[in-house]
Design a protein around this motif. Structure first.
Motif, PDB file in Angstrom:
ATOM      1  N   PRO A 168       0.835  -1.207   0.000  1.00 40.70           N
ATOM      2  CA  PRO A 168       0.000   0.000   0.000  1.00 40.70           C
ATOM      3  C   PRO A 168       0.872   1.261   0.000  1.00 40.70           C
ATOM      4  O   PRO A 168       1.951   1.271   0.617  1.00 40.70           O
ATOM      5  CB  PRO A 168      -0.807  -0.120   1.293  1.00 40.70           C
ATOM      6  N   THR A 183      -6.461   3.908  -4.397  1.00 37.99           N
ATOM      7  CA  THR A 183      -6.754   3.194  -3.162  1.00 37.99           C
ATOM      8  C   THR A 183      -5.675   2.150  -2.922  1.00 37.99           C
ATOM      9  O   THR A 183      -4.956   1.740  -3.848  1.00 37.99           O
ATOM     10  CB  THR A 183      -8.118   2.495  -3.242  1.00 37.99           C
ATOM     11  N   THR A 185      -6.218  -0.893  -2.313  1.00 32.38           N
ATOM     12  CA  THR A 185      -6.629  -2.086  -3.056  1.00 32.38           C
ATOM     13  C   THR A 185      -6.144  -2.030  -4.494  1.00 32.38           C
ATOM     14  O   THR A 185      -5.641  -3.020  -5.050  1.00 32.38           O
ATOM     15  CB  THR A 185      -8.156  -2.234  -3.021  1.00 32.38           C
ATOM     16  N   GLU A 186      -6.285  -0.872  -5.135  1.00 35.20           N
ATOM     17  CA  GLU A 186      -5.809  -0.716  -6.515  1.00 35.20           C
ATOM     18  C   GLU A 186      -4.291  -0.851  -6.593  1.00 35.20           C
ATOM     19  O   GLU A 186      -3.757  -1.543  -7.470  1.00 35.20           O
ATOM     20  CB  GLU A 186      -6.241   0.640  -7.062  1.00 35.20           C
ATOM     21  N   ASP A 189      -2.912  -4.381  -6.512  1.00 36.42           N
ATOM     22  CA  ASP A 189      -3.516  -5.307  -7.472  1.00 36.42           C
ATOM     23  C   ASP A 189      -2.696  -5.312  -8.762  1.00 36.42           C
ATOM     24  O   ASP A 189      -2.652  -4.303  -9.475  1.00 36.42           O
ATOM     25  CB  ASP A 189      -4.951  -4.868  -7.768  1.00 36.42           C
TER      26      ASP A 189
END
Length: 229
Positions: A168, A183, A185-186, A189
């Motif tokens: 992160p 984010t 999460t993005e 990924d």
């Protein structure tokens, strides 16, 4: 408040050399400013520049960033040649001119966008717009980046992206895919970084997001004066 921004210079025929060099140069320049005491509170990156922002934000290490950008560039270099055209039109105005063979590759400002696609179709678009006195300029690139032309490369890019350890971000940066703050999460990924290669660069929206909540000092980090011009 200081804010690091990059506007991707791109260019050249050897994508597999130009893009890694751009990543290394921007990273080194950013680190120099940081060594001099200018610490970014947030960042925006244009195309390859977002990889630099992510690296500075701790999403991946410099070594992993070099490896990912180099693999991405090598894979794209193997794609059929293409062209890109910067056009002084708003997004919807340019989309109306694209037809079936061209794609919107970037929205850099409210009235400055980029089309990408096969060389002959870009040449035809340039001729049509020039005949109507619409300002446009060919970009010094060898391929149609951020268009359907790169889709055959995405599976191989995904393989490279999955080998990178993603964390992160510890410094916020704006996604040029969505135009919003990225984010966690993005950022972690691998598929986001694959999508990043194909999606149009939403730089105008990203820049608007970055300045919406404050009045930051904007510092361009890259080879040239693309942002200021």
């Amino acid at each position: 408040r200081s804010q690091l921004l990059d506007a991707d210079a791109g260019g050249g025929e050897a994508t597999d050399l130009v893009q890694p060099a751009l990543f290394i140069f921007e990273y080194a320049q950013a680190r120099l400013w940081m060594e001099w005491g200018l610490q970014p509170t947030s960042m925006v990156g244009h195309s390859v520049g977002e990889f630099v922002a992510a690296c500075l934000a701790g999403v991946f290490s410099f070594e992993e960033g070099c490896r990912l950008v180099a693999a991405r560039a090598r894979i794209m270099q193997a794609m059929p040649p293409g062209a890109m055209l910067a056009v002084r039109l708003p997004e919807q105005g340019l989309k109306a001119e694209l037809g079936d063979g061209l794609d919107l590759a970037a929205v850099n400002a409210p009235s400055l966008c980029v089309a990408a696609g096969p060389i002959d179709e870009i040449e035809a678009l340039e001729a049509r717009l020039t005949s109507r006195d619409v300002p446009c300029r060919r970009l010094a690139v060898s391929h149609a980046f951020h268009s359907r032309a790169v889709e055959p490369a995405l599976a191989e890019i995904a393989v490279s992206a999955r080998t990178i350890r993603l964390q992160p971000p510890v410094v916020p940066f704006v996604s040029s895919v969505t135009g919003r703050w990225i984010t966690a999460t993005e950022a972690v990924d691998p598929q986001y970084w694959v999508r990043h290669c194909r999606a149009p660069v939403q730089f105008a929206a990203a820049l608007a997001t970055a300045v919406r909540s404050s009045r930051p000092y904007l510092l361009e980090v890259g080879p040239g004066r693309t942002l200021s011009s």
